[in-house]
Design a protein around this motif. Structure first.
Motif, mmCIF file in Angstrom:
data_model
loop_
_atom_site.group_PDB
_atom_site.id
_atom_site.type_symbol
_atom_site.label_atom_id
_atom_site.label_comp_id
_atom_site.label_asym_id
_atom_site.label_seq_id
_atom_site.Cartn_x
_atom_site.Cartn_y
_atom_site.Cartn_z
ATOM 1 N N LEU A 259 0.544 -0.903 0.544
ATOM 2 C CA LEU A 259 -0.049 -0.265 0.150
ATOM 3 C C LEU A 259 0.439 1.228 -0.028
ATOM 4 O O LEU A 259 0.663 1.861 -0.760
ATOM 5 N N VAL A 260 2.036 1.301 0.949
ATOM 6 C CA VAL A 260 2.648 2.600 0.479
ATOM 7 C C VAL A 260 3.559 2.310 -0.552
ATOM 8 O O VAL A 260 3.548 3.903 -1.143
ATOM 9 N N LEU A 261 4.099 1.864 -1.183
ATOM 10 C CA LEU A 261 4.098 1.664 -2.572
ATOM 11 C C LEU A 261 3.774 2.287 -3.384
ATOM 12 O O LEU A 261 4.089 2.431 -4.159
ATOM 13 N N SER A 262 2.113 1.734 -3.660
ATOM 14 C CA SER A 262 1.208 2.382 -4.668
ATOM 15 C C SER A 262 1.746 3.279 -4.106
ATOM 16 O O SER A 262 1.285 4.529 -5.117
ATOM 17 N N ALA A 263 1.370 3.969 -2.883
ATOM 18 C CA ALA A 263 0.833 5.369 -2.296
ATOM 19 C C ALA A 263 2.006 6.759 -3.422
ATOM 20 O O ALA A 263 2.460 7.619 -3.828
ATOM 21 N N VAL A 264 3.877 5.950 -2.902
ATOM 22 C CA VAL A 264 4.488 6.597 -3.296
ATOM 23 C C VAL A 264 4.531 6.758 -4.696
ATOM 24 O O VAL A 264 4.966 7.388 -5.563
ATOM 25 N N VAL A 265 4.384 5.592 -5.870
ATOM 26 C CA VAL A 265 4.110 5.313 -7.075
ATOM 27 C C VAL A 265 3.012 6.852 -7.400
ATOM 28 O O VAL A 265 3.147 7.482 -8.049
ATOM 29 N N ALA A 266 2.098 6.870 -6.726
ATOM 30 C CA ALA A 266 1.049 7.676 -7.608
ATOM 31 C C ALA A 266 1.573 8.684 -7.283
ATOM 32 O O ALA A 266 0.957 9.909 -7.853
ATOM 33 N N LEU A 267 2.062 9.374 -6.125
ATOM 34 C CA LEU A 267 2.699 10.391 -5.299
ATOM 35 C C LEU A 267 3.634 11.043 -6.432
ATOM 36 O O LEU A 267 3.130 12.619 -6.688
ATOM 37 N N LEU A 268 4.813 10.342 -6.355
ATOM 38 C CA LEU A 268 5.911 10.917 -7.371
ATOM 39 C C LEU A 268 5.544 11.430 -9.048
ATOM 40 O O LEU A 268 5.371 12.099 -9.116
ATOM 41 N N THR A 269 3.815 9.497 -9.264
ATOM 42 C CA THR A 269 3.727 9.994 -10.939
ATOM 43 C C THR A 269 2.805 11.902 -10.956
ATOM 44 O O THR A 269 3.151 12.756 -11.820
ATOM 45 N N GLY A 270 2.171 12.281 -9.814
ATOM 46 C CA GLY A 270 1.557 13.131 -9.608
ATOM 47 C C GLY A 270 2.163 14.234 -10.000
ATOM 48 O O GLY A 270 1.999 15.659 -10.000
ATOM 49 N N ILE A 271 3.451 14.412 -8.540
ATOM 50 C CA ILE A 271 4.226 15.217 -9.142
ATOM 51 C C ILE A 271 5.031 15.679 -9.653
ATOM 52 O O ILE A 271 5.092 16.515 -10.504
ATOM 53 N N PHE A 272 5.563 14.432 -10.944
ATOM 54 C CA PHE A 272 6.442 14.530 -12.147
ATOM 55 C C PHE A 272 5.468 14.918 -13.074
ATOM 56 O O PHE A 272 5.936 16.107 -13.369
ATOM 57 N N ILE A 273 4.521 14.648 -13.008
ATOM 58 C CA ILE A 273 3.593 15.462 -13.672
ATOM 59 C C ILE A 273 3.211 17.189 -13.925
ATOM 60 O O ILE A 273 3.907 17.941 -14.683
ATOM 61 N N PHE A 274 2.803 16.959 -12.272
ATOM 62 C CA PHE A 274 2.709 18.679 -11.928
ATOM 63 C C PHE A 274 3.734 19.720 -11.958
ATOM 64 O O PHE A 274 4.273 20.521 -12.787
ATOM 65 N N VAL A 275 5.053 18.659 -12.455
ATOM 66 C CA VAL A 275 6.492 20.233 -12.012
ATOM 67 C C VAL A 275 6.524 20.217 -13.649
ATOM 68 O O VAL A 275 7.647 20.815 -14.318
#
Length: 189
Positions: A136-152
């Protein structure tokens, strides 16, 4: 009926399926995906315009609903009419400015992924006593990093991201339909 791996057993498939149709459709989808991948900007803009048309059609349906039930007590004519107006307005804005619309949709996607990552992380840490909670933590990290990558990478990612996602879906969907057709064809031999 499934085999021991949980996949559908081809011997239990309905008769009359035409394998060559699946193979042909799969090949067309793969080719469209390759085209979309090589011109992701055009694919993004075309999909935004298409979404705009869908919004306009939805707005028209809300207007029709509002006028069809304007005399019904409690139907709230003005709420339905306002919703129809908002859908039509949003659709026209996307059609008029597809580049800005794609930027907005991409920013919305980035924000949704970031929020999803944060929520998943909070949920995961509440489940620490559950086996494999780290997934679950891994899934959270992937979603968070993907969102940040798209945003930046905005505004640049706003032009290619949606088209790239569509291209990937077309290619993988086409490959699965193509391979299904081949499996049907081999079953028939």
């Amino acid at each position: 009926m499934s085999d021991r791996n949980g996949f559908p057993n081809l011997s239990s498939m309905p008769s009359g399926l035409k394998p060559n149709w699946f193979i042909g459709i799969g090949a067309v989808l793969v080719l469209l995906g390759i085209f979309a991948f090589f011109d992701a900007v055009l694919t993004t803009l075309a999909s935004v315009v298409f979404i705009g048309f869908l919004l306009i059609m939805t707005g028209i349906a809300y207007f029709a609903q509002a006028f069809a039930h304007r005399s019904v007590p409690g139907a709230r004519f003005w709420i339905m009419a306002l919703m129809g107006f908002c859908y039509v307005l949003g659709g026209f804005l996307l059609i008029q400015e597809p580049a800005t619309g794609s930027l907005f949709l991409t920013a919305f996607l980035a924000g949704s992924l970031i929020a999803s990552g944060i929520m998943r992380a909070l949920w995961a840490f509440g489940q620490r006593d559950t086996p494999n909670w780290w997934t679950l933590v891994l899934s959270a990290v992937v979603a968070l990093l993907t969102g940040i990558f798209i945003f930046v990478t905005l505004p640049w990612s706003g032009l290619w991201l949606i088209g790239t996602f569509i291209a990937i879906e077309l290619i993988f969907g086409g490959m699965s339909v193509f391979s299904f057709g081949l499996a049907l064809k081999n079953k028939g031999k």
